[in-house]
Design a protein around this motif. Structure first.
Motif, PDB file in Angstrom:
ATOM      1  N   GLY A  75       0.966  -1.263  -0.175  1.00 13.58           N
ATOM      2  CA  GLY A  75       0.049   0.060  -0.117  1.00 13.58           C
ATOM      3  C   GLY A  75       0.718   1.094   0.070  1.00 13.58           C
ATOM      4  O   GLY A  75       1.915   1.336   0.204  1.00 13.58           O
ATOM      5  N   ALA A  76       0.406   2.290   0.101  1.00  9.36           N
ATOM      6  CA  ALA A  76       0.953   3.669  -0.186  1.00  9.36           C
ATOM      7  C   ALA A  76       1.544   3.861   1.316  1.00  9.36           C
ATOM      8  O   ALA A  76       2.681   4.393   1.152  1.00  9.36           O
ATOM      9  CB  ALA A  76      -0.038   4.908  -0.459  1.00  9.36           C
ATOM     10  N   SER A  77       0.724   3.065   2.294  1.00 10.69           N
ATOM     11  CA  SER A  77       1.527   3.430   3.583  1.00 10.69           C
ATOM     12  C   SER A  77       2.656   2.732   3.658  1.00 10.69           C
ATOM     13  O   SER A  77       3.665   3.219   4.678  1.00 10.69           O
ATOM     14  CB  SER A  77       0.390   2.531   4.713  1.00 10.69           C
ATOM     15  OG  SER A  77      -0.945   3.211   4.770  1.00 10.69           O
ATOM     16  N   PHE A  80       5.360   5.434   2.972  1.00  7.22           N
ATOM     17  CA  PHE A  80       5.709   6.162   4.089  1.00  7.22           C
ATOM     18  C   PHE A  80       6.999   5.766   4.768  1.00  7.22           C
ATOM     19  O   PHE A  80       7.930   6.663   4.786  1.00  7.22           O
ATOM     20  CB  PHE A  80       4.618   6.300   5.056  1.00  7.22           C
ATOM     21  CG  PHE A  80       3.335   6.585   4.734  1.00  7.22           C
ATOM     22  CD1 PHE A  80       3.074   7.443   3.531  1.00  7.22           C
ATOM     23  CD2 PHE A  80       2.385   6.375   5.553  1.00  7.22           C
ATOM     24  CE1 PHE A  80       1.927   7.651   3.204  1.00  7.22           C
ATOM     25  CE2 PHE A  80       0.869   6.685   4.993  1.00  7.22           C
ATOM     26  CZ  PHE A  80       0.643   7.467   3.986  1.00  7.22           C
ATOM     27  N   TRP A 100      -2.845  11.821   5.944  1.00  4.42           N
ATOM     28  CA  TRP A 100      -1.707  10.933   5.082  1.00  4.42           C
ATOM     29  C   TRP A 100      -0.343  11.409   5.231  1.00  4.42           C
ATOM     30  O   TRP A 100       0.699  10.706   5.453  1.00  4.42           O
ATOM     31  CB  TRP A 100      -2.359  10.543   3.799  1.00  4.42           C
ATOM     32  CG  TRP A 100      -3.617  10.049   3.739  1.00  4.42           C
ATOM     33  CD1 TRP A 100      -4.652  10.492   3.227  1.00  4.42           C
ATOM     34  CD2 TRP A 100      -3.796   8.730   4.156  1.00  4.42           C
ATOM     35  NE1 TRP A 100      -5.814   9.542   3.403  1.00  4.42           N
ATOM     36  CE2 TRP A 100      -5.313   8.456   3.931  1.00  4.42           C
ATOM     37  CE3 TRP A 100      -2.949   7.487   4.890  1.00  4.42           C
ATOM     38  CZ2 TRP A 100      -5.639   7.341   4.475  1.00  4.42           C
ATOM     39  CZ3 TRP A 100      -4.011   6.322   5.334  1.00  4.42           C
ATOM     40  CH2 TRP A 100      -5.245   6.351   4.941  1.00  4.42           C
ATOM     41  N   THR A 144       1.788  15.783  -0.215  1.00  2.99           N
ATOM     42  CA  THR A 144       0.828  15.008  -0.654  1.00  2.99           C
ATOM     43  C   THR A 144      -0.044  15.669  -1.698  1.00  2.99           C
ATOM     44  O   THR A 144      -0.515  16.985  -1.134  1.00  2.99           O
ATOM     45  CB  THR A 144      -0.158  14.498   0.627  1.00  2.99           C
ATOM     46  OG1 THR A 144       0.884  13.995   1.675  1.00  2.99           O
ATOM     47  CG2 THR A 144      -1.143  13.454   0.263  1.00  2.99           C
ATOM     48  N   ASN A 146      -2.986  15.471  -3.000  1.00  3.36           N
ATOM     49  CA  ASN A 146      -4.571  15.244  -2.910  1.00  3.36           C
ATOM     50  C   ASN A 146      -4.960  14.668  -1.458  1.00  3.36           C
ATOM     51  O   ASN A 146      -4.538  13.725  -1.279  1.00  3.36           O
ATOM     52  CB  ASN A 146      -5.170  14.696  -3.988  1.00  3.36           C
ATOM     53  CG  ASN A 146      -6.563  15.065  -3.985  1.00  3.36           C
ATOM     54  OD1 ASN A 146      -7.156  15.804  -4.102  1.00  3.36           O
ATOM     55  ND2 ASN A 146      -7.146  14.002  -3.531  1.00  3.36           N
ATOM     56  N   THR A 148      -7.142  13.076   0.416  1.00  7.59           N
ATOM     57  CA  THR A 148      -8.393  12.381   0.155  1.00  7.59           C
ATOM     58  C   THR A 148      -9.305  12.645   1.222  1.00  7.59           C
ATOM     59  O   THR A 148     -10.704  12.714   0.926  1.00  7.59           O
ATOM     60  CB  THR A 148      -7.980  10.956   0.301  1.00  7.59           C
ATOM     61  OG1 THR A 148      -6.839  10.816  -0.335  1.00  7.59           O
ATOM     62  CG2 THR A 148      -8.942  10.030  -0.533  1.00  7.59           C
ATOM     63  N   ASP A 167       3.204  11.764  -2.506  1.00 13.92           N
ATOM     64  CA  ASP A 167       2.150  10.913  -2.428  1.00 13.92           C
ATOM     65  C   ASP A 167       1.084  11.250  -3.158  1.00 13.92           C
ATOM     66  O   ASP A 167       0.346  12.364  -2.821  1.00 13.92           O
ATOM     67  CB  ASP A 167       1.856  10.602  -1.013  1.00 13.92           C
ATOM     68  CG  ASP A 167       0.673   9.904  -0.738  1.00 13.92           C
ATOM     69  OD1 ASP A 167       0.064   9.276  -1.799  1.00 13.92           O
ATOM     70  OD2 ASP A 167       0.153   9.980   0.264  1.00 13.92           O
ATOM     71  N   SER A 169      -1.540   9.385  -4.502  1.00 18.83           N
ATOM     72  CA  SER A 169      -2.369   8.322  -4.384  1.00 18.83           C
ATOM     73  C   SER A 169      -3.779   8.791  -4.829  1.00 18.83           C
ATOM     74  O   SER A 169      -4.646   7.938  -5.538  1.00 18.83           O
ATOM     75  CB  SER A 169      -2.437   7.604  -2.915  1.00 18.83           C
ATOM     76  OG  SER A 169      -1.572   7.134  -2.142  1.00 18.83           O
ATOM     77  N   SER A 170      -4.286   9.841  -4.456  1.00 20.41           N
ATOM     78  CA  SER A 170      -5.716  10.049  -4.873  1.00 20.41           C
ATOM     79  C   SER A 170      -6.097  10.663  -5.921  1.00 20.41           C
ATOM     80  O   SER A 170      -7.108  11.447  -6.326  1.00 20.41           O
ATOM     81  CB  SER A 170      -6.361  10.416  -3.557  1.00 20.41           C
ATOM     82  OG  SER A 170      -5.890  11.545  -2.874  1.00 20.41           O
ATOM     83  N   GLN A 190      -5.522   1.763  -5.644  1.00 20.57           N
ATOM     84  CA  GLN A 190      -7.091   1.571  -5.425  1.00 20.57           C
ATOM     85  C   GLN A 190      -8.064   2.928  -5.571  1.00 20.57           C
ATOM     86  O   GLN A 190      -8.982   2.788  -5.217  1.00 20.57           O
ATOM     87  CB  GLN A 190      -7.345   0.921  -4.092  1.00 20.57           C
ATOM     88  CG  GLN A 190      -7.037   1.831  -2.665  1.00 20.57           C
ATOM     89  CD  GLN A 190      -5.633   1.617  -2.339  1.00 20.57           C
ATOM     90  OE1 GLN A 190      -4.891   1.280  -3.038  1.00 20.57           O
ATOM     91  NE2 GLN A 190      -5.315   1.987  -1.365  1.00 20.57           N
ATOM     92  N   LYS A 191      -7.482   3.769  -6.206  1.00 17.25           N
ATOM     93  CA  LYS A 191      -8.363   5.036  -6.593  1.00 17.25           C
ATOM     94  C   LYS A 191      -8.361   5.245  -8.194  1.00 17.25           C
ATOM     95  O   LYS A 191      -9.363   5.131  -8.608  1.00 17.25           O
ATOM     96  CB  LYS A 191      -7.625   6.436  -6.124  1.00 17.25           C
ATOM     97  CG  LYS A 191      -8.465   6.458  -4.695  1.00 17.25           C
ATOM     98  CD  LYS A 191      -7.065   6.237  -3.632  1.00 17.25           C
ATOM     99  CE  LYS A 191      -7.004   6.578  -2.162  1.00 17.25           C
ATOM    100  NZ  LYS A 191      -8.024   6.116  -1.203  1.00 17.25           N
TER     101      LYS A 191
HETATM  102  N1  PLP Z   1      -2.110   8.442   0.949  1.00 15.86           N
HETATM  103  C1  PLP Z   1      -3.169   8.906   0.636  1.00 15.86           C
HETATM  104  C2  PLP Z   1      -3.410  10.290  -0.366  1.00 15.86           C
HETATM  105  C3  PLP Z   1      -4.375   8.239   0.682  1.00 15.86           C
HETATM  106  O1  PLP Z   1      -5.702   8.794   0.216  1.00 15.86           O
HETATM  107  C4  PLP Z   1      -4.201   6.896   1.029  1.00 15.86           C
HETATM  108  C5  PLP Z   1      -5.373   6.183   1.257  1.00 15.86           C
HETATM  109  O2  PLP Z   1      -6.654   6.433   1.246  1.00 15.86           O
HETATM  110  C6  PLP Z   1      -2.761   6.541   1.575  1.00 15.86           C
HETATM  111  C7  PLP Z   1      -1.897   7.225   1.474  1.00 15.86           C
HETATM  112  C8  PLP Z   1      -3.054   4.981   2.298  1.00 15.86           C
HETATM  113  O3  PLP Z   1      -3.074   4.013   1.197  1.00 15.86           O
HETATM  114  P1  PLP Z   1      -3.085   2.519   1.658  1.00 15.86           P
HETATM  115  O4  PLP Z   1      -4.287   2.197   2.150  1.00 15.86           O
HETATM  116  O5  PLP Z   1      -2.576   2.065   0.120  1.00 15.86           O
HETATM  117  O6  PLP Z   1      -1.799   2.320   2.555  1.00 15.86           O
END
Ligand code: PLP
Length: 354
Positions: A75-77, A80, A100, A144, A146, A148, A167, A169-170, A190-191
């Motif tokens: 995941g994006a986490s 980090f 995030w 970051t 966006n 979310t 980051d 991700s969104s 997943q977005k």
């Molecule tokens: N960074 C952003 C901007 C997110 O919106 C999210 C999850 O919604 C994450 C990180 C964490 O992503 P993950 O659940 O894939 O670790």
């Protein structure tokens, strides 16, 4: 009828992508074998991951510029900590624009000194800080693009001489920008890409090899680069579905095309939020996200009525994040304009009957 899916993630994917992905689970390549029962080292899957990696770079305009794309897990986490593990020698700078970023900061603190250049925590992250300085002696700057949860989005990025990590991700693949400003971009699939289970990392190779610590193989970008993103078994279904979504986006006309659609969708919804006296936007107007619109009801007594109405209108995933409350309409790439119109119709109907 398929629901109007405003879920923040996992979220809506293009229908044709879902259809092709589900067909591949039964029979991939007309070979009487499922995508998820063939070897990840077999040529058909190697072709998939190579295509996904090259499409990602092509759509971002980063081909032949020293970048490589990886599809990782965790995941994006996981990014980090992976970012800090691989890049933080002594000191790094972070912009804190929400939960995030906060989590990214917490992980990075395990590896060195952190400079929080600015934070919007004072107003529950409802805006993007504009004036801050990035020290020139840091190993990198992290932001970051966006947020979310709060529905804010960076509309511009600072000029800095240090490597810039983002980051995305969104909002990756949702709007045009000069992606070559960034030295490392990461985004959970997943977005705007696929199912959860893989994270796209786009990395400029020359930023690696500068930290003194030993890095475990599974957390080492260089190991994955050397193995063409196949150090261990990749999440084949998530990578394949991401490849299909990237193909879908390319066929539509790429980021240039989808950005216009995204602008239409968000303009439609925000203009209703601003016009309709029953609703209030949460994020500062100039920082509003095109992907996640956050809003509340002016009169909380209308909540039960409104909730019933949007659910009856075949709308899904509109409840806000618990830390913000109210509502959040996520309008990722695959959400059609008519879904936003369906929501606006409900908002107008609430006004009419109230
Ligand atoms: N960074 C952003 C901007 C997110 O919106 C999210 C999850 O919604 C994450 C990180 C964490 O992503 P993950 O659940 O894939 O670790």
């Amino acid at each position: 009828m398929k629901k109007h899916n405003f879920s923040a993630g996992p979220c809506i994917l293009p229908e044709e992508v879902l259809k092709k992905a589900s067909e591949a689970v039964i029979d991939f390549n007309n070979d009487n074998l499922s995508l998820i029962e063939i070897s990840h080292r077999s040529q058909p899957f190697v072709d998939v991951i190579e295509k996904a990696r090259s499409l990602a770079l092509e759509l971002l305009g980063l081909e032949n510029k020293g970048y490589k794309a990886l599809f990782l897990q965790g995941g994006a986490s996981m990014q980090f900590l992976m970012v800090a593990y691989n890049l933080l020698n002594k000191k790094a700078a972070y912009l804190n624009t929400g939960t995030w970023s906060d989590k990214a900061i917490k992980e990075a603190k395990l590896f060195g000194e952190l400079v929080e250049v600015a934070s919007s925590k004072d107003k529950n992250f409802s805006y993007i800080p504009k004036t801050y300085e990035i020290p020139t002696d840091v190993d990198y700057f992290h932001c970051t693009s966006n947020n979310t949860i709060y529905g804010t989005q960076m509309k511009s990025f600072p000029e800095t001489s240090v490597p810039m990590i983002c980051d995305m991700s969104s909002d990756i693949f949702s709007r045009q920008m000069d992606f070559s400003k960034f030295d490392l971009i990461y985004a959970g699939a997943q977005k705007n890409m696929g199912p959860a289970g893989t994270t796209l990392v786009v990395i400029k190779e020359d930023i690696l090899g500068k930290v003194e610590r030993q890095i475990p193989s599974m957390l080492n970008y260089q190991v994955f680069l050397d193995k063409e993103s196949m150090f261990n078994t990749p999440p084949v279904f998530a990578v394949y579905t991401s490849m299909l979504t990237l193909e879908w986006l390319k066929d539509l006309g790429g980021i240039e095309f989808i950005e216009k659609v995204n602008e239409k969708k968000s303009a439609l919804l925000y203009s209703e939020i601003d016009r309709n006296p029953l609703f209030k936007g949460v994020a500062a107007i100039e920082d509003r996200s095109n992907m996640n619109a956050t809003f509340t009801l002016a009169d909380k007594n209308l909540q039960t009525k409104f909730d019933k109405m949007w659910q009856e209108a075949n709308i899904n995933g509109l409840s806000g994040h618990r830390s913000v409350g109210g509502y959040r309409a996520s309008m990722y790439n695959a959400l059609p304009l008519y879904s936003v119109q369906a929501l606006v119709d409900v908002m107008q109907e609430l006004e009419r009957i109230s």
